[in-house]
Design a protein around this motif. Structure first.
Motif, PDB file in Angstrom:
ATOM      1  N   VAL A 222       0.634  -1.245  -0.181  1.00 56.73           N
ATOM      2  CA  VAL A 222      -0.019   0.062  -0.224  1.00 56.73           C
ATOM      3  C   VAL A 222       0.763   1.069   0.057  1.00 56.73           C
ATOM      4  CG1 VAL A 222      -0.276  -0.047   2.567  1.00 56.73           C
ATOM      5  CG2 VAL A 222      -1.924   0.994   0.904  1.00 56.73           C
TER       6      VAL A 222
ATOM      7  N   HIS B 253      -5.494  -4.175 -13.375  1.00 58.99           N
ATOM      8  CA  HIS B 253      -6.494  -5.152 -12.980  1.00 58.99           C
ATOM      9  C   HIS B 253      -7.177  -4.790 -11.587  1.00 58.99           C
ATOM     10  CE1 HIS B 253      -6.200  -8.116 -15.860  1.00 58.99           C
ATOM     11  NE2 HIS B 253      -4.930  -8.635 -15.785  1.00 58.99           N
ATOM     12  N   ASP B 254      -6.439  -3.632 -11.173  1.00 61.13           N
ATOM     13  CA  ASP B 254      -6.604  -3.389  -9.835  1.00 61.13           C
ATOM     14  C   ASP B 254      -7.932  -2.175  -9.897  1.00 61.13           C
ATOM     15  OD1 ASP B 254      -6.900  -2.169  -7.305  1.00 61.13           O
ATOM     16  OD2 ASP B 254      -4.731  -1.944  -6.893  1.00 61.13           O
TER      17      ASP B 254
ATOM     18  N   ASP C 233      -9.987  -1.002  -7.838  1.00 57.56           N
ATOM     19  CA  ASP C 233     -10.192  -0.064  -6.650  1.00 57.56           C
ATOM     20  C   ASP C 233      -9.284   1.142  -7.021  1.00 57.56           C
ATOM     21  OD1 ASP C 233     -12.281  -1.241  -5.130  1.00 57.56           O
ATOM     22  OD2 ASP C 233     -10.625  -2.785  -5.212  1.00 57.56           O
ATOM     23  N   PHE C 234      -8.185   0.840  -7.399  1.00 56.89           N
ATOM     24  CA  PHE C 234      -7.062   1.831  -8.168  1.00 56.89           C
ATOM     25  C   PHE C 234      -7.431   2.754  -9.123  1.00 56.89           C
ATOM     26  CE2 PHE C 234      -3.536   2.445 -10.801  1.00 56.89           C
ATOM     27  CZ  PHE C 234      -2.612   3.290  -9.945  1.00 56.89           C
TER      28      PHE C 234
ATOM     29  N   GLU D  27     -10.071   5.080  -7.960  1.00 59.25           N
ATOM     30  CA  GLU D  27      -9.739   6.079  -7.006  1.00 59.25           C
ATOM     31  C   GLU D  27      -8.602   7.145  -7.632  1.00 59.25           C
ATOM     32  OE1 GLU D  27      -8.245   3.752  -4.114  1.00 59.25           O
ATOM     33  OE2 GLU D  27     -10.446   3.462  -3.058  1.00 59.25           O
TER      34      GLU D  27
ATOM     35  N   GLN E 233     -15.195  -2.049  -5.000  1.00 54.32           N
ATOM     36  CA  GLN E 233     -15.639  -2.451  -3.899  1.00 54.32           C
ATOM     37  C   GLN E 233     -16.776  -1.489  -3.412  1.00 54.32           C
ATOM     38  OE1 GLN E 233     -12.821  -3.451  -0.589  1.00 54.32           O
ATOM     39  NE2 GLN E 233     -11.296  -3.868  -2.350  1.00 54.32           N
ATOM     40  N   LEU E 234     -16.355   0.033  -3.286  1.00 53.53           N
ATOM     41  CA  LEU E 234     -17.445   0.803  -2.858  1.00 53.53           C
ATOM     42  C   LEU E 234     -18.421   1.041  -4.001  1.00 53.53           C
ATOM     43  CD1 LEU E 234     -15.090   3.357  -1.126  1.00 53.53           C
ATOM     44  CD2 LEU E 234     -16.262   1.555  -0.114  1.00 53.53           C
TER      45      LEU E 234
ATOM     46  N   SER F 279     -14.372   6.692  -1.574  1.00 53.79           N
ATOM     47  CA  SER F 279     -15.056   6.674  -0.320  1.00 53.79           C
ATOM     48  C   SER F 279     -15.550   8.219  -0.105  1.00 53.79           C
ATOM     49  CB  SER F 279     -13.962   6.377   0.930  1.00 53.79           C
ATOM     50  OG  SER F 279     -12.878   7.196   0.511  1.00 53.79           O
ATOM     51  N   GLU F 280     -15.199   9.375  -0.835  1.00 57.38           N
ATOM     52  CA  GLU F 280     -15.685  10.449  -0.472  1.00 57.38           C
ATOM     53  C   GLU F 280     -17.081  10.549  -1.186  1.00 57.38           C
ATOM     54  OE1 GLU F 280     -12.603  10.034  -1.463  1.00 57.38           O
ATOM     55  OE2 GLU F 280     -11.717  10.989   0.354  1.00 57.38           O
TER      56      GLU F 280
ATOM     57  N   PHE G 269     -19.047   7.802  -1.723  1.00 50.60           N
ATOM     58  CA  PHE G 269     -20.020   7.076  -0.888  1.00 50.60           C
ATOM     59  C   PHE G 269     -20.173   7.814   0.291  1.00 50.60           C
ATOM     60  CE2 PHE G 269     -20.879   4.247   2.480  1.00 50.60           C
ATOM     61  CZ  PHE G 269     -21.556   3.274   2.023  1.00 50.60           C
TER      62      PHE G 269
END
Lengths: 289, 278
Positions: free
Chosen positions: B169, B194-195, B197-198, B201, B239-240, B256-257, B259
């Motif tokens: 991380v 493939h990431d 979430d990365f 964001e 995920q989010l 996350s902001e 969300f």
């Protein structure tokens, strides 16, 4: 029955001054699926190499403490016998390929050939693992002319075909797409149910949360946490150690900071837990209105 | 500098058709992530941008250059490419020499070279490792050296192939900071990953590839919620995003902001969402 027993393991690679593992103690039961998390350089790969006998037999260096796998002292085993008991899937699949074979099919059969498995059984086992790892269509390809993701599946298949008692995997899904990752985790989960003991070094905590029985967190060569995924992956110290947490845990922690997570509820590590928690928050608010 | 990919087909020797008519137009300064299953054609596509591959049919233009007409070493002035495995591109004795290699080959003056090296080392957070041998560094830091050596070439377009693979991380945060800085300097950034979430964001635009074609292309809030099409190419929403979908959020959330913002709004106005009533 404990398959892996490690007591006060401290290991230092040759020509280095700092131990890569320090006073590591852990026990793993037969059929357990244990994930090892930790930042790069924490000792995850070193622990994998030790269980597979590469340490001390191949890398040499100084090993202190006790490492017993299947009742045997790792120092006393012969590596050529050991590879039949403990399979290691390397982090870089390229390192796993023998270089001696021209096709994926032959590559996967290579280990069985070396121990003289009868031809019919060999074919059956090779075809079984190719189906299990989803690489039937690669049978006639060269192991070198594959994408990283395909090579990673071939490397996994070439170890699974040996039917090891203990399976050690060092980031086995790093080059796979998300569904490929899920497939590999499902295969591993199934093997654990069949009694194979699984040790997997992995960064992808959202998958560990869903599939592993237990998590061991390493940092700077030490065990800093061990327990269920729910316990270890919500440990508030993880970010300080440079260990990633799932987005579910992270967002719930921020929400909790503004009172938007149920007070008594543990932070979530999976999608289901996050959904349940946030639904509870919304329901509580709906009653207020 | 504009990237223009016009109906590109590519057939590998041996007959595998890796690209089957890809068209994309990328404006200067855009941040674009390319996602899709193993074998979707992502790497084949980006190798067309720096001339490592040339279209079997169709055209690729980098600014006013047609890549089929321009030699690979000249394209290197416009397109920087960071390979997935850093060990494939590192060969000098010190980090500083490694990072200087690219700009030296592009013919910059010694002053320009040292300025570019200093900037790239700063962006990669490698200032204190300039005199180290790249192979004495950990794999994570070697990755940063590979990134720095491409950034030092100061190309208007930078391509990252799977930058987060196998990284922890802290290294991923370093790469994110670097992408942010490059973006602020107006660079066009393309990343294969493939990431997801990365991707969610750090990138505004997402191109989804499957079987040699573009399946989806648009703002991440549009693309990353299209679960059924993503599944065709073995990608799951972030995920989010999945969490938001489970909770019945009307809008696709990626970070996350986003969300938390949606969550607060729903809590303040529960009547605005019929599913929250009753």
């Amino acid at each position: 029955m404990a398959v892996i027993e490690i007591q006060n393991l401290t290991y230092t690679y040759p020509a280095t001054s700092h131990p890569a593992l320090r006073e590591v103690s852990l026990t793993v039961e037969a059929g357990e699926f244990v994930a090892i998390i930790g930042p790069n350089g924490a000792g995850k790969s070193t622990l994998c190499y030790t269980l597979a006998g590469f340490i001390p037999h191949f890398f040499k260096g100084e090993l202190q403490g006790e490492v017993r796998v299947a009742g045997q002292d790792i120092r006393r085993v012969r590596l050529e016998d050991w590879v039949l008991k403990v399979g290691l899937v390397f982090q870089n699949p390229f390192n796993q390929i023998s270089g001696a074979k021209f096709t994926v099919y032959e590559e996967i059969a290579f280990g069985l050939e070396n121990i003289g498995v009868p031809r019919e059984e060999m074919k059956r086992r090779v075809e079984e693992v190719m189906a299990l790892t989803g690489i039937e269509d690669l049978a006639d390809r060269s192991p070198y002319a594959l994408s990283g993701g395909q090579q990673q599946r071939v490397a996994l298949a070439s170890i699974l075909v040996m039917q090891p008692e203990v399976l050690v995997l060092d980031e086995p899904t790093s080059q796979l797409d998300p569904i490929g990752t899920r497939e590999v985790f499902q295969v591993i989960r199934r093997l654990a149910h069949q009694g194979v003991t699984i040790i997997m070094a992995e960064h992808k905590v959202e998958w560990i949360a869903e599939y592993a029985d237990r998590v061991i967190a390493l940092a700077e060569g030490r065990v800093i946490g061990t327990g269920t995924p729910a316990d270890v992956l919500t440990d508030p110290r993880l970010p300080d150690y440079g260990i990633g947490i799932s987005r579910y845990t992270a967002v719930a922690r921020r929400a909790a900071g503004e009172g938007l997570w149920p007070a008594e509820r543990r932070l979530p590590v999976t999608l289901d837990e996050a959904e349940a928690g946030f639904r509870a928050v919304e329901e509580a608010h709906a009653h207020l209105h | 500098m504009r990237i223009s990919i016009e109906d590109v087909h590519f057939v590998y020797p041996g007959g595998v058709e890796a690209l089957r008519g890809v068209s994309l137009s990328i404006e200067p300064g855009e941040r674009v992530a390319i996602v899709g299953q193993n074998g979707a054609g992502k790497t084949t596509l980006v190798k067309h941008l720096n001339g490592l591959l040339r279209p079997t049919r169709g055209r690729v233009r980098i600014g006013d250059w047609d890549t089929a007409q321009v030699e690979v070493h000249r394209l290197a002035q416009r397109v920087g490419y960071v390979f997935q495995n850093p060990d494939g591109q590192l060969f000098c004795r010190t980090v500083a020499e490694e990072v200087a290699f690219g700009p030296r080959n592009l013919g910059y003056t010694p002053e320009e070279i040292s300025q570019r090296v200093a900037e790239a080392l700063a962006l990669a957070e490698l200032e204190d490792k300039a005199e180290a041998n790249p192979y004495d560094l950990s794999p994570s830091w070697r990755k940063m050296v590979a990134l720095a050596s491409v950034i030092a070439m100061d190309t208007p377009i930078v391509i990252f192939d799977e930058p987060t693979t196998g990284q922890d991380v802290r290294t991923i945060r370093r790469i994110e900071r670097m992408i942010e800085m490059l973006s602020q300097r107006g660079k066009t950034i393309l990343t294969i990953t493939h990431d997801i979430d990365f991707c969610a964001e750090n990138f505004e635009r997402v191109v989804v590839m499957g079987q040699g074609r573009v399946l989806l292309d648009g703002p991440k809030e549009m693309v990353l919620g299209m679960e059924a099409i993503l599944a065709q190419t073995y990608v799951e929403p972030p995920q989010l995003t999945r969490l938001g979908m489970r909770l019945g959020f009307e809008k696709t959330v990626c970070t996350s902001e986003q969300f938390l913002e949606t969550l607060r709004r729903r809590l303040d106005h529960p009547q605005s969402d019929p599913r929250a009533e009753g």
